[in-house]
Design a protein around this motif. Structure first.
Motif, PDB file in Angstrom:
ATOM      1  N   GLY A  98       0.809  -1.213   0.000  1.00 27.92           N
ATOM      2  CA  GLY A  98       0.000   0.000   0.000  1.00 27.92           C
ATOM      3  C   GLY A  98       0.836   1.254   0.000  1.00 27.92           C
ATOM      4  N   PHE A  99       1.957   1.205   0.705  1.00 25.86           N
ATOM      5  CA  PHE A  99       2.821   2.378   0.785  1.00 25.86           C
ATOM      6  C   PHE A  99       3.502   2.650  -0.552  1.00 25.86           C
ATOM      7  N   VAL A 100       3.859   1.585  -1.261  1.00 25.36           N
ATOM      8  CA  VAL A 100       4.420   1.754  -2.610  1.00 25.36           C
ATOM      9  C   VAL A 100       3.406   2.458  -3.508  1.00 25.36           C
ATOM     10  N   ALA A 101       2.128   2.047  -3.398  1.00 22.29           N
ATOM     11  CA  ALA A 101       1.080   2.674  -4.208  1.00 22.29           C
ATOM     12  C   ALA A 101       0.918   4.146  -3.858  1.00 22.29           C
ATOM     13  N   ALA A 102       0.954   4.483  -2.566  1.00 21.81           N
ATOM     14  CA  ALA A 102       0.819   5.885  -2.144  1.00 21.81           C
ATOM     15  C   ALA A 102       1.970   6.725  -2.665  1.00 21.81           C
ATOM     16  N   ILE A 103       3.175   6.175  -2.626  1.00 17.37           N
ATOM     17  CA  ILE A 103       4.350   6.905  -3.125  1.00 17.37           C
ATOM     18  C   ILE A 103       4.237   7.126  -4.624  1.00 17.37           C
ATOM     19  N   ARG A 104       3.836   6.106  -5.355  1.00 18.24           N
ATOM     20  CA  ARG A 104       3.676   6.245  -6.812  1.00 18.24           C
ATOM     21  C   ARG A 104       2.632   7.299  -7.158  1.00 18.24           C
ATOM     22  N   ALA A 105       1.559   7.346  -6.378  1.00 19.55           N
ATOM     23  CA  ALA A 105       0.475   8.293  -6.660  1.00 19.55           C
ATOM     24  C   ALA A 105       0.747   9.671  -6.076  1.00 19.55           C
ATOM     25  N   GLY A 106       1.732   9.769  -5.191  1.00 19.59           N
ATOM     26  CA  GLY A 106       2.060  11.047  -4.574  1.00 19.59           C
ATOM     27  C   GLY A 106       0.993  11.548  -3.619  1.00 19.59           C
ATOM     28  N   VAL A 107       0.373  10.626  -2.853  1.00 21.56           N
ATOM     29  CA  VAL A 107      -0.696  11.010  -1.932  1.00 21.56           C
ATOM     30  C   VAL A 107      -0.264  10.723  -0.494  1.00 21.56           C
ATOM     31  N   PRO A 108      -0.860  11.394   0.489  1.00 25.20           N
ATOM     32  CA  PRO A 108      -0.497  11.155   1.883  1.00 25.20           C
ATOM     33  C   PRO A 108      -1.075   9.851   2.428  1.00 25.20           C
ATOM     34  N   VAL A 109      -0.533   9.442   3.560  1.00 24.57           N
ATOM     35  CA  VAL A 109      -0.977   8.239   4.270  1.00 24.57           C
ATOM     36  C   VAL A 109      -1.616   8.677   5.577  1.00 24.57           C
ATOM     37  N   LEU A 110      -2.837   8.191   5.852  1.00 27.63           N
ATOM     38  CA  LEU A 110      -3.562   8.555   7.065  1.00 27.63           C
ATOM     39  C   LEU A 110      -3.555   7.383   8.040  1.00 27.63           C
ATOM     40  N   PRO A 111      -2.837   7.494   9.164  1.00 30.46           N
ATOM     41  CA  PRO A 111      -2.823   6.401  10.139  1.00 30.46           C
ATOM     42  C   PRO A 111      -4.078   6.396  11.004  1.00 30.46           C
ATOM     43  N   VAL A 112      -4.572   5.196  11.301  1.00 31.14           N
ATOM     44  CA  VAL A 112      -5.802   5.036  12.073  1.00 31.14           C
ATOM     45  C   VAL A 112      -5.619   3.875  13.054  1.00 31.14           C
ATOM     46  N   GLY A 113      -6.046   4.079  14.302  1.00 35.28           N
ATOM     47  CA  GLY A 113      -5.981   3.032  15.317  1.00 35.28           C
ATOM     48  C   GLY A 113      -7.371   2.620  15.758  1.00 35.28           C
ATOM     49  N   ILE A 114      -7.627   1.309  15.831  1.00 35.07           N
ATOM     50  CA  ILE A 114      -8.941   0.765  16.171  1.00 35.07           C
ATOM     51  C   ILE A 114      -8.823  -0.089  17.431  1.00 35.07           C
ATOM     52  N   ALA A 115      -9.717   0.140  18.386  1.00 33.60           N
ATOM     53  CA  ALA A 115      -9.748  -0.697  19.596  1.00 33.60           C
ATOM     54  C   ALA A 115     -11.197  -0.995  19.967  1.00 33.60           C
ATOM     55  N   TYR A 116     -11.528  -2.292  20.056  1.00 33.95           N
ATOM     56  CA  TYR A 116     -12.843  -2.729  20.526  1.00 33.95           C
ATOM     57  C   TYR A 116     -12.789  -2.881  22.046  1.00 33.95           C
ATOM     58  N   GLU A 117     -13.923  -2.693  22.682  1.00 32.62           N
ATOM     59  CA  GLU A 117     -13.948  -2.823  24.133  1.00 32.62           C
ATOM     60  C   GLU A 117     -13.523  -4.226  24.562  1.00 32.62           C
ATOM     61  N   ALA A 118     -12.953  -4.312  25.757  1.00 34.01           N
ATOM     62  CA  ALA A 118     -12.492  -5.601  26.282  1.00 34.01           C
ATOM     63  C   ALA A 118     -13.649  -6.602  26.318  1.00 34.01           C
ATOM     64  N   GLY A 119     -13.367  -7.819  25.862  1.00 35.48           N
ATOM     65  CA  GLY A 119     -14.385  -8.858  25.865  1.00 35.48           C
ATOM     66  C   GLY A 119     -15.289  -8.853  24.644  1.00 35.48           C
ATOM     67  N   SER A 120     -15.065  -7.919  23.720  1.00 33.58           N
ATOM     68  CA  SER A 120     -15.890  -7.875  22.510  1.00 33.58           C
ATOM     69  C   SER A 120     -15.726  -9.152  21.712  1.00 33.58           C
ATOM     70  N   GLU A 121     -16.811  -9.615  21.123  1.00 35.36           N
ATOM     71  CA  GLU A 121     -16.758 -10.818  20.290  1.00 35.36           C
ATOM     72  C   GLU A 121     -16.661 -10.472  18.807  1.00 35.36           C
ATOM     73  N   ALA A 122     -16.211  -9.248  18.523  1.00 36.79           N
ATOM     74  CA  ALA A 122     -16.110  -8.832  17.128  1.00 36.79           C
ATOM     75  C   ALA A 122     -14.880  -9.404  16.436  1.00 36.79           C
ATOM     76  N   ALA A 123     -13.850  -9.786  17.201  1.00 42.19           N
ATOM     77  CA  ALA A 123     -12.582 -10.194  16.603  1.00 42.19           C
ATOM     78  C   ALA A 123     -12.752 -11.414  15.698  1.00 42.19           C
ATOM     79  N   PHE A 124     -12.058 -11.369  14.568  1.00 38.91           N
ATOM     80  CA  PHE A 124     -12.081 -12.462  13.581  1.00 38.91           C
ATOM     81  C   PHE A 124     -10.699 -13.109  13.605  1.00 38.91           C
TER      82      PHE A 124
END
Length: 257
Positions: free
Chosen positions: A174-200
């Motif tokens: 993905g970073f190679v693609a961003a560099i080729r296109a000359g666009v910025p990278v937006l970092p994002v952090g995700i955290a589900y509440e403790a005990g959530s059954e969403a994890a795959f």
């Protein structure tokens, strides 16, 4: 247990009904735009796709009782950018589409999943076979093209899902693609509440859907960082800088969930 028994059929049926309702409506509206390929037509198609995928994604989040708390600013849509996030659940896809719009890069087998696969193909999901170098190179080219056209592309550069807050090393595509296109990278952090059954983690799609369909409501915090210029250090340092930013954002999200 009784609530699980009630939730499962409602949510599974709802997933099919929502997708079967929204997808034909989107396809019909897209067909009304005609076959133009200019910049104006492209902007119209991207706007229409984001409108409908946003509605679909928010409907799924509501159906599965996933309640997001968005912390930070979503960039103004003035051009393409690459969203990079840690990956904890299948519902992450709906989460990033509802928040940022655009399209996502997903593992190739998702295209064969029932219900979700056909919808994902229609809205422009990019599928990659991670063990196939030719597939990876093809998707990098496609990503760079989308980004250069002003689209938003979301990737989960850990490559798969994990159950905890440790962000694993990032794949570079993905970073190679961003560099080729000359666009910025937006970092994002995700955290589900403790005990959530969403994890795959380590299960079939059917088993994951069955477990998530019966899960109680869950909270998730999404922390949005500052865009990273893709031309600052290039491919040698961009993945590491993005990884550091995402890990810090995950810790922040954990403290707020």
């Amino acid at each position: 247990m009784k609530l699980n028994f009630v939730r499962k059929p409602i949510r599974v049926a709802g997933l099919g009904l929502i997708t079967a309702t929204y997808l034909p409506l989107y396809v019909a509206r897209d067909a009304m735009l005609g076959v133009g390929v200019g910049k104006t037509e492209l902007r119209q198609r991207l706007h229409l796709r984001d409108l409908w995928t946003g509605r679909w994604s928010r409907a799924l989040l509501k159906l599965f009782a996933v309640h997001p708390n968005i912390v930070g600013d979503v960039p103004t849509r003035q051009g393409g950018y690459l969203v990079v996030a840690n990956h904890r659940s299948t519902i992450d896809i709906a989460l990033v589409l509802a928040t940022f719009g655009g399209c996502v890069v997903s593992r190739a087998d998702l295209s064969r999943w029932p219900i979700i696969g056909p919808a994902a193909r229609k809205v422009g999901t990019l599928f990659v076979e991670r063990t196939n170098k030719q597939s990876g190179a093809r998707v990098i080219r496609a990503m760079a093209g989308r980004l250069a056209e002003g689209d938003i592309v979301s990737v989960f550069p850990e490559g798969t899902t994990f159950p905890d807050d440790e962000v694993r090393p990032f794949l570079r595509g993905g970073f190679v693609a961003a560099i080729r296109a000359g666009v910025p990278v937006l970092p994002v952090g995700i955290a589900y509440e403790a005990g959530s059954e969403a994890a795959f983690v380590g299960e079939s799609f059917g088993a994951h859907l069955d477990r998530m369909s019966g899960a109680p409501p869950t909270r998730v915090t999404v922390c949005i960082g500052k865009p990273l210029p893709s031309d600052d250090g290039g491919a040698a340092t961009l993945p590491a800088r993005a990884h550091e930013a995402v890990q810090a954002l995950v810790h922040k999200a954990r403290s707020l969930v």
